[in-house]
Design a protein around this motif. Sequence first.
Motif: not given
Length: 92
Positions: A16-17, A19-21
């Motif tokens: 998830e990290y 995907k975002k960053h």
Amino acid sequence: MLKVYDLKQVRNNVEEYFKKHLPKYTVLEIKQKSEYPEDSYLFMVSAIKDDGTFAMWTSWNESTQSLNFGHYDLESYSDCEALFEEHYCRKK
């Protein structure tokens, strides 16, 4: 009492990290950073970038959901493995 982290949940959080960053990277492997029980929240992460290069981070902190100490533009996965080995904390 020290917390035990579920590696499946850690992987979900790392992905998830990313995907975002870090959307140009795909997570390959996540390993414990240390054999010390008090470091159970620390992990190391390897990934491949869209351009075919590799990267490795020597500190994913599961308790704060933060990623630090990146090594970028690595030529091969074996370079990641060497960094895993070099930065793994063993009991003395």
